[in-house]
Design a protein around this motif. Structure first.
Motif, PDB file in Angstrom:
ATOM      1  N   ARG A   2       0.857  -1.184   0.000  1.00 36.33           N
ATOM      2  CA  ARG A   2       0.000   0.000   0.000  1.00 36.33           C
ATOM      3  C   ARG A   2       0.893   1.234   0.000  1.00 36.33           C
ATOM      4  O   ARG A   2       1.585   1.511   0.970  1.00 36.33           O
ATOM      5  CB  ARG A   2      -0.913   0.006   1.227  1.00 36.33           C
ATOM      6  CG  ARG A   2      -1.904   1.178   1.217  1.00 36.33           C
ATOM      7  CD  ARG A   2      -2.702   1.222   2.502  1.00 36.33           C
ATOM      8  NE  ARG A   2      -3.652   2.330   2.484  1.00 36.33           N
ATOM      9  CZ  ARG A   2      -3.354   3.573   2.858  1.00 36.33           C
ATOM     10  NH1 ARG A   2      -2.119   3.867   3.242  1.00 36.33           N
ATOM     11  NH2 ARG A   2      -4.274   4.522   2.829  1.00 36.33           N
ATOM     12  N   HIS A   3       0.884   1.944  -1.102  1.00 33.50           N
ATOM     13  CA  HIS A   3       1.743   3.097  -1.359  1.00 33.50           C
ATOM     14  C   HIS A   3       3.199   2.655  -1.515  1.00 33.50           C
ATOM     15  O   HIS A   3       3.558   1.506  -1.245  1.00 33.50           O
ATOM     16  CB  HIS A   3       1.611   4.149  -0.256  1.00 33.50           C
ATOM     17  CG  HIS A   3       0.238   4.753  -0.195  1.00 33.50           C
ATOM     18  ND1 HIS A   3      -0.133   5.650   0.779  1.00 33.50           N
ATOM     19  CD2 HIS A   3      -0.863   4.590  -0.979  1.00 33.50           C
ATOM     20  CE1 HIS A   3      -1.382   6.022   0.606  1.00 33.50           C
ATOM     21  NE2 HIS A   3      -1.841   5.376  -0.455  1.00 33.50           N
ATOM     22  N   GLU A   4       4.051   3.581  -1.942  1.00 31.25           N
ATOM     23  CA  GLU A   4       5.464   3.280  -2.086  1.00 31.25           C
ATOM     24  C   GLU A   4       6.067   3.030  -0.705  1.00 31.25           C
ATOM     25  O   GLU A   4       5.862   3.827   0.210  1.00 31.25           O
ATOM     26  CB  GLU A   4       6.184   4.448  -2.762  1.00 31.25           C
ATOM     27  CG  GLU A   4       5.734   4.682  -4.191  1.00 31.25           C
ATOM     28  CD  GLU A   4       6.538   5.771  -4.876  1.00 31.25           C
ATOM     29  OE1 GLU A   4       7.350   6.436  -4.188  1.00 31.25           O
ATOM     30  OE2 GLU A   4       6.358   5.949  -6.088  1.00 31.25           O
ATOM     31  N   ILE A   5       6.821   1.947  -0.573  1.00 31.27           N
ATOM     32  CA  ILE A   5       7.352   1.590   0.741  1.00 31.27           C
ATOM     33  C   ILE A   5       8.290   2.669   1.272  1.00 31.27           C
ATOM     34  O   ILE A   5       8.321   2.958   2.472  1.00 31.27           O
ATOM     35  CB  ILE A   5       8.045   0.213   0.703  1.00 31.27           C
ATOM     36  CG1 ILE A   5       8.388  -0.251   2.111  1.00 31.27           C
ATOM     37  CG2 ILE A   5       9.253   0.221  -0.230  1.00 31.27           C
ATOM     38  CD1 ILE A   5       8.767  -1.712   2.195  1.00 31.27           C
ATOM     39  N   VAL A   6       9.081   3.281   0.387  1.00 30.01           N
ATOM     40  CA  VAL A   6       9.838   4.500   0.674  1.00 30.01           C
ATOM     41  C   VAL A   6       9.753   5.374  -0.561  1.00 30.01           C
ATOM     42  O   VAL A   6       9.435   4.894  -1.648  1.00 30.01           O
ATOM     43  CB  VAL A   6      11.333   4.219   1.012  1.00 30.01           C
ATOM     44  CG1 VAL A   6      11.466   3.465   2.319  1.00 30.01           C
ATOM     45  CG2 VAL A   6      12.023   3.465  -0.126  1.00 30.01           C
ATOM     46  N   HIS A   7      10.047   6.653  -0.404  1.00 31.20           N
ATOM     47  CA  HIS A   7       9.977   7.555  -1.550  1.00 31.20           C
ATOM     48  C   HIS A   7      11.298   7.547  -2.311  1.00 31.20           C
ATOM     49  O   HIS A   7      12.082   8.503  -2.255  1.00 31.20           O
ATOM     50  CB  HIS A   7       9.618   8.967  -1.077  1.00 31.20           C
ATOM     51  CG  HIS A   7       8.185   9.113  -0.689  1.00 31.20           C
ATOM     52  ND1 HIS A   7       7.716  10.101   0.146  1.00 31.20           N
ATOM     53  CD2 HIS A   7       7.093   8.359  -1.023  1.00 31.20           C
ATOM     54  CE1 HIS A   7       6.410   9.961   0.299  1.00 31.20           C
ATOM     55  NE2 HIS A   7       6.019   8.915  -0.406  1.00 31.20           N
TER      56      HIS A   7
END
Length: 292
Positions: A2-7
């Motif tokens: 769910r979403h990028e794990i880190v940017h």
């Protein structure tokens, strides 16, 4: 996930190549699929939905972000109005607001403090997005103390150590460089801030994903290039920048002294293997070691 794990685009692309599927919401996760929550943390409503759907969850929330959640809940339980210092719309900010069982007032600048519709005698507690500028955060905290008579919160030293160390280092780097290259993705808050610090200190600063983004024209008239990286940028990307510069110009490389980072965090419980006892006599010491 769910979403990028880190940017960081490189990290995300590597995981995607290995089969990870990135989604915006849990409704996009098929039933029974292992679900990874990003390092930025999520609201309790997301955790509750995953539990309701009985999704196998791997919580990759950064422990430093979890610490902010715990602080906020503790301050709210004590009856204080919560002020969150952060950027609207950032994944960490959304998650933090959703982890605190009380209304949360979001501010992103010292000027925002004057707009808060609160009595100056209101007991205030602040928490911060972990990837903010130390200097900007210090100014907002000072504005809170100037307007309200009862203010508590963590010291600015409790901003993410990786963010703080890099901001300190980039200031020193800018003093001895003609140009600054920051390795990090454009949606990385802490990487953008490093680039901004270089600009504020009067040198041209470029944010790049890797060596391929470097324009040879940037190096015209430049004798010293400073290279730094955001907190989530892998070493391989820094190496690619050095390799690109080496292809463009003859290089001598100097590494500035700085803080040595040796903090380690435990893996999520699902990845931890219990100690294996060779015999009954060794079982008790193994159990004590695991407990520590």
């Amino acid at each position: 996930m769910r979403h990028e794990i880190v940017h960081n685009r490189f990290v995300v692309d590597q995981l995607r190549a290995k089969g990870a599927v990135f989604v915006d919401e849990l409704t996009d996760v098929p039933s029974g699929a292992t679900t990874v929550l990003s390092a930025h943390g999520v609201a309790r409503s997301v955790e509750d939905e995953a539990e309701r759907r009985q999704l196998p969850v791997i919580d990759a929330t950064c422990p430093l972000v979890t610490k902010v959640h715990i602080q906020g809940r503790r301050y709210a339980k004590a009856g204080r109005r919560i002020v969150l210092i952060g950027h609207a719309g950032h994944a960490e900010v959304i998650g933090t607001i959703g982890q605190i069982d009380a209304p949360v007032l979001l501010v992103s600048s010292a000027e925002d403090i004057a707009t808060l519709q609160l009595d100056p005698a209101t007991p205030i507690a602040y928490v911060t997005q972990t990837t903010l500028s130390v200097d900007d955060t210090r100014g907002i905290i000072a504005a809170l103390h100037a307007r309200f008579s009862d203010v508590i919160g963590p010291d600015v030293d409790e901003i993410c150590y990786a963010t703080q160390n890099r901001q300190t280092a980039v200031r020193k780097l800018a003093e001895v460089s003609d140009m600054l290259i920051v390795v990090g993705s454009r949606n990385s808050s802490n990487s953008n801030r490093l680039s901004e610090i270089g600009t504020e200190m009067g040198i041209r600063s470029y944010l790049v994903d890797g060596g391929d983004d470097i324009d040879p024209a940037w190096l015209e008239g430049v004798e010293t290039v400073g290279v730094t990286a955001g907190a989530s940028a892998p070493d391989a990307l820094v190496d690619s920048v050095i390799a690109r510069l080496r292809r463009l110009r003859e290089l001598s490389i100097t590494q500035l002294e700085g803080v040595s980072e040796n903090v380690e965090f435990s893996l999520p419980p699902i990845f931890r293997r219990p100690p294996v006892a060779a015999n009954a006599a060794s079982n008790a010491p193994a159990a004590r070691m695991a407990a520590r």
